[in-house]
Design a protein around this motif. Structure first.
Motif, PDB file in Angstrom:
ATOM      1  N   VAL A  92       0.843  -1.200   0.000  1.00  0.00           N
ATOM      2  CA  VAL A  92       0.000   0.000   0.000  1.00  0.00           C
ATOM      3  C   VAL A  92       0.872   1.241   0.000  1.00  0.00           C
ATOM      4  N   MET A  96       0.598   3.949  -2.800  1.00  0.00           N
ATOM      5  CA  MET A  96      -0.193   5.118  -2.408  1.00  0.00           C
ATOM      6  C   MET A  96       0.562   6.159  -1.593  1.00  0.00           C
ATOM      7  N   LYS A 100      -0.714   6.777   3.699  1.00  0.00           N
ATOM      8  CA  LYS A 100      -2.025   6.293   3.270  1.00  0.00           C
ATOM      9  C   LYS A 100      -2.356   4.959   3.929  1.00  0.00           C
ATOM     10  N   ILE A 102      -5.611   1.890   4.198  1.00  0.00           N
ATOM     11  CA  ILE A 102      -6.845   1.399   3.608  1.00  0.00           C
ATOM     12  C   ILE A 102      -7.571   0.528   4.621  1.00  0.00           C
ATOM     13  N   GLY A 123      -9.369   5.087   2.341  1.00  0.00           N
ATOM     14  CA  GLY A 123      -8.345   4.961   1.325  1.00  0.00           C
ATOM     15  C   GLY A 123      -8.928   5.023  -0.073  1.00  0.00           C
ATOM     16  N   ARG A 124     -10.221   4.756  -0.188  1.00  0.00           N
ATOM     17  CA  ARG A 124     -10.970   4.808  -1.445  1.00  0.00           C
ATOM     18  C   ARG A 124     -10.206   4.122  -2.578  1.00  0.00           C
ATOM     19  N   VAL A 125     -10.073   2.780  -2.438  1.00  0.00           N
ATOM     20  CA  VAL A 125      -9.362   2.000  -3.450  1.00  0.00           C
ATOM     21  C   VAL A 125     -10.162   0.763  -3.858  1.00  0.00           C
ATOM     22  N   SER A 139      -6.253   0.305  -7.538  1.00  0.00           N
ATOM     23  CA  SER A 139      -6.660   1.547  -8.194  1.00  0.00           C
ATOM     24  C   SER A 139      -7.322   2.467  -7.191  1.00  0.00           C
ATOM     25  N   THR A 140      -6.933   3.738  -7.207  1.00  0.00           N
ATOM     26  CA  THR A 140      -7.617   4.705  -6.365  1.00  0.00           C
ATOM     27  C   THR A 140      -8.918   5.107  -7.062  1.00  0.00           C
ATOM     28  N   LYS A 142     -12.061   7.908  -7.554  1.00  0.00           N
ATOM     29  CA  LYS A 142     -12.328   9.343  -7.460  1.00  0.00           C
ATOM     30  C   LYS A 142     -13.412   9.633  -6.424  1.00  0.00           C
ATOM     31  N   ARG A 143     -13.138  10.603  -5.573  1.00  0.00           N
ATOM     32  CA  ARG A 143     -14.095  10.996  -4.533  1.00  0.00           C
ATOM     33  C   ARG A 143     -15.426  11.440  -5.135  1.00  0.00           C
TER      34      ARG A 143
END
Length: 179
Positions: A92, A96, A100, A102, A123-125, A139-140, A142-143
């Motif tokens: 991670v 990231m 960061k 997750i 972590g939005r992954v 992969s991250t 998008k918020r």
């Protein structure tokens, strides 16, 4: 089959049988509230429930440096003591950045490839594991599309669905067609 499973964040696992009205069976697990379980999926290839731990990755006094997914073999009704999948902290950090973190919130198996997909709200992954347990992709998200990704599933033809919680606005379910 005719069984439905549900798990609470404290590790309590329950089995419901469609054929027996009102029967709920609690299954003993090695998990506790320190594991903070959020994800529960099913792997039809191995016949394992996949249990994603949001916080502490180890069980029974064993330490894990990362986020773990454990298995419960449905036919034998036995837990698999070692994690099936681990996303190591160092992996991670490499992808990231050092600060960061997750925390997995959902797990599902792709019906065509057999790959294991994990979504993490913190972590939005989106993480994809190969069948051998090695991480394939991180992969991250998008918020703007994924304010708080919590759930993941697939349609039989491989379309991906990710659900989001949203403060004060209900939530969303995003549908991604298989290419």
């Amino acid at each position: 089959g005719n069984e439905i499973f549900a798990i609470k964040s404290n590790g309590n696992l329950y089995r419901f049988n469609e054929d027996v009205t009102g029967e709920v069976v609690k299954i003993d697990t090695p998990f506790g509230s320190e594991n903070n379980i959020e994800g529960l999926g099913y792997d039809p290839i191995t016949e394992n429930l996949l249990i994603a731990l949001k916080d502490k990755g180890g069980i029974n006094g064993k330490k894990v440096k990362g986020k773990s997914i454990y298995g419960f073999h449905v036919p034998s009704k036995e837990f698999i003591e070692a994690p099936l999948f681990v996303l190591k902290d160092k992996d991670v950090e490499r992808v990231m950045g050092k600060d960061k973190k997750i925390k997995p919130s959902g797990v599902a198996v792709h019906p065509l490839s057999g790959d294991i997909y994990v979504v993490a709200s913190v972590g939005r992954v989106l993480i994809v594991f190969n069948r051998d347990g090695s991480p394939k992709n991180l992969s991250t998200l998008k918020r703007s599309l994924f304010p708080q990704p919590e759930g993941i599933t697939f349609s039989p033809d491989g379309d991906l669905f990710i659900s989001n919680e949203m403060e004060g606005e209900g939530g969303t379910v995003l549908h991604f067609k298989m290419n």
